[in-house]
Structure formats: structure tokens, C-alpha cells
Design a protein around this motif. Structure first.
Motif: not given
Length: 364
Positions: A155-174
Motif C-alpha cells: 500500500g505504500k506509494g499510492q494515493a486515491k483520486i476519489l474526485a477531480r479535486a484530489d488530483a493535486e494532493a495525489a501528485w504531491t504524495a508521489m
């Protein structure tokens, strides 16, 4: 090629629990093990004939290691490909760099599965936030999950995008690492095929295993998985195609999602592990040949052992963190097979051991 006889030395890159169990299996066959790992407290050191503490990039130490062993393998897929290539110029390394390079990159894994006709989640390479925005703007399905292409597990190195607004936070997590965007798969179960391919191309698979995860870590595996025979056979056939394509030697695992479709089950390839696998630990007591012995047999050029069952079914429960403190209770349980990994600190989320049990009937 002639098999390496008893008395030969197997070099194992990596000193964790998988390396430990490989060394134990090698010893049973009269083969010695030399563990190479950078961590001074590696649990595999305790059961090996010899060990080296050095970085995987230390070519001087790798050259010495190559002189001390007859053949080498690795216990996890984050060994640098360059390390395997360096050793391969001096001794046989099984499996080879080709399989390792494929398994280290989720794009390579998914692309190979598609090339061989298997189904996967939809996916797209993402190398920047602009890439992610562009792919989503073009209609990539949300919800989805963004994963680093390399070095992710449990589960490490993963981020869910449940809505379009989650995209920036998901990329930051990468953290700006090359990534892959995957569509969600509405699956009812996850299964795995743990199998082996020998030097001569002989292929043998253990029974397909169903896996249950908790907090992104494998909790329980049961075999045989409660699947229709044709679905199980298809999973094994896909695994064999992948092994042949990579000219693989040794034990590996292919994880699948089981997706319902109009009353039928469809298989989606999730990922590959170029090594012995947590979901195959039940074979230590539930199969005639354990996955660890099978891997050593393949690496040493021996015939593969039987993958038949010792009982109608088997289960494995991981002992995570403080679970290991129940060892006395497990040891007192008739029919429980307790396996301790020799790790000192029972940290939360850390795999400390497992327990196997034989089942009187096939899982339903």
C-alpha cells in the motif's frame, strides 16, 4: 546445464524473512547459503553459512561475493538491476535482470500483461502534475488511484483520486516520482498464482490462492481459492505465459483481481513479484514442496518438486507487529505450524512471522 550438487553455495541478495526461509530450505537440500545485505541485523544471517554486510552498489564487495558463491538469487524486487547485471557477468543469477526490470516498474508489468492478452485496469503513465491534469481532462475515469511506478509495496506509494479535486494532493504524495494512474477495479476477491519455472522450461504452479488484506497488508491466504476450475486454469496459463516471455527461472507470483461480469468471473492482472511471495507461505506446511524449496531447486538447476497438497486445503495468517506476542498460544494449538522470522522489534505493520493450518476440506 549440470545442476549444482549438495555442498554448493547459493548466494542470496537480501537478508529479510524471505531470504531466511530460502536459506532454511537450501540447508534441507544440503546446499549452503551466503546472504548479502546492507543491514547488520538481517534475520537471514542467523540461519546462513556465511554473510556479507555491504551496499548493493558496492562492486568490490559484489565481486568478492561472486567468488564465494556458485549461483545467486534475490529475495525482493528492489535490488538494483545494475547489481544483478554486475553479478551476471561473473556467475549465474536466477531469475535474471530482464524479469527484475519488468517487475520493478508497474508500467512494464501492465504493458506485458496486455501484450500477452490478459486484462488489466486501465492505466496511463504520469510524469508530472501537468500529465495528470491532461489525462483526467481527457476523460480518464474517476475514482482512480495514482501509484509510483517503482518501489511501492504493502500500500505504500499510492494515493486515491476519489474526485477531480484530489488530483493535486495525489501528485504531491508521489513526490515528483514517475507514476502510473490506474482505474479502480470493482473486484470481489484477490487471488494469486505462485509458480516456478525451471532452467529447462518446466513449469509448475501451486493451487491458486485467495488473499485477504487488512490496512494494505496481507492478513490471510487460503488455498485452493474457491474458484471455478476454468478460471483457476486461466490464471495459471497467464502466469506461464509471463514466465516464458521473461525467460524466468525460479518462483514468482502473479496477483489477480476477480471481477464479476454477468454471472461469470473475469481475471485482471494486478502485479507481479519476481520472487517467493507472502501468499505462498502456506506451501511450507500445506504442499509437498514449499515455495522456498521450489525456488532453490530452480535456481540450483534441480528438477522441480511436486506442488501437490498435504491436505484438502491450507491457510496462512500473517503475524503483524504485536501479533507475534501470542506465540505461546499458537505453539500450544494442535495442528498450528508457527514460523518466526527472527526479528527483534515488533513494530506496527511489521511482518514478524506467520502461522499455517491445514484445512479438513477445500475452502468454500
Amino acid at each position: 546445464m549440470t545442476a549444482f550438487p549438495p555442498g554448493s553455495t547459493i548466494g542470496i541478495l537480501g537478508g529479510g524473512q524471505l531470504g531466511r526461509m530460502l536459506a532454511l530450505a537450501a540447508g534441507r537440500l544440503g546446499l549452503k547459503s551466503h546472504i548479502y545485505a546492507p543491514e547488520a541485523d538481517s534475520p537471514a544471517f542467523d540461519v546462513a553459512a556465511s554473510h556479507t554486510i555491504a551496499a548493493y552498489e558496492d562492486e568490490a564487495q559484489l565481486a568478492k561475493f561472486a567468488k564465494w558463491v556458485d549461483v545467486a538469487t534475490y529475495e525482493f524486487e528492489n535490488i538494483p538491476v545494475s547489481t544483478v547485471e554486475f553479478l551476471s557477468a561473473r556467475i549465474p543469477v536466477r531469475p535474471g535482470a530482464k524479469a527484475l526490470a519488468c517487475a520493478q516498474d508497474r508500467m512494464n508489468e501492465k504493458s506485458l500483461a496486455r501484450e500477452l492478452g490478459a486484462m488489466t485496469a486501465d492505466f496511463s503513465a504520469i510524469d508530472s502534475f501537468a500529465d495528470l491534469e491532461n489525462v483526467l481532462d481527457k476523460g480518464f475515469a474517476v475514482p482512480s488511484v495514482l501509484k509510483t511506478r517503482r518501489l511501492g509495496y504493502d500500500g505504500k506509494g499510492q494515493a486515491k483520486i476519489l474526485a477531480r479535486a484530489d488530483a493535486e494532493a495525489a501528485w504531491t504524495a508521489m513526490r515528483d516520482q514517475p507514476s502510473i494512474l490506474e482505474s479502480f477495479v470493482n473486484f470481489r476477491a484477490e487471488v494469486s498464482v505462485v509458480a516456478a519455472r525451471a532452467l529447462d522450461g518446466t513449469f509448475k504452479a501451486f493451487d491458486v490462492t485467495e488473499n485477504e488484506h487488512r490496512n494494505h497488508i496481507l492478513h490471510r491466504s487460503v488455498a485452493p481459492a474457491p474458484l471455478n476450475a476454468d478460471v483457476a486454469a486461466e490464471a495459471v496459463a497467464i502466469a506461464e505465459k509471463i514466465a516464458e516471455k521473461l525467460d524466468y527461472v525460479g518462483v514468482f507470483a502473479i496477483e489477480f483481481f476477480i471481477v464479476p461480469d454477468n454471472g461469470h468471473d473475469r481475471l485482471f492482472v494486478n502485479e507481479m513479484a519476481p520472487r517467493v511471495h507472502n501468499s505462498g507461505h502456506w506451501t511450507m506446511d500445506g504442499a509437498l514442496t514449499s515455495q522456498f524449496e521450489q525456488h532453490i531447486r530452480a535456481v540450483a538447476g534441480w528438477p522441480l518438486g511436486s506442488t501437490g497438497l498435504n491436505a484438502p486445503g491450507a491457510e496462512m495468517i500473517n503475524l503483524i507487529g504485536d501479533d507475534i506476542l501470542t506465540w505461546e498460544k499458537i505453539a500450544a494449538e494442535p495442528g498450528a505450524f508457527f514460523h518466526h522470522y527472527g526479528k527483534k522489534d515488533a513494530r506496527p505493520g511489521r511482518k514478524m512471522g506467520h502461522v499455517n493450518r491445514l484445512l479438513p476440506k477445500k475452502p468454500a
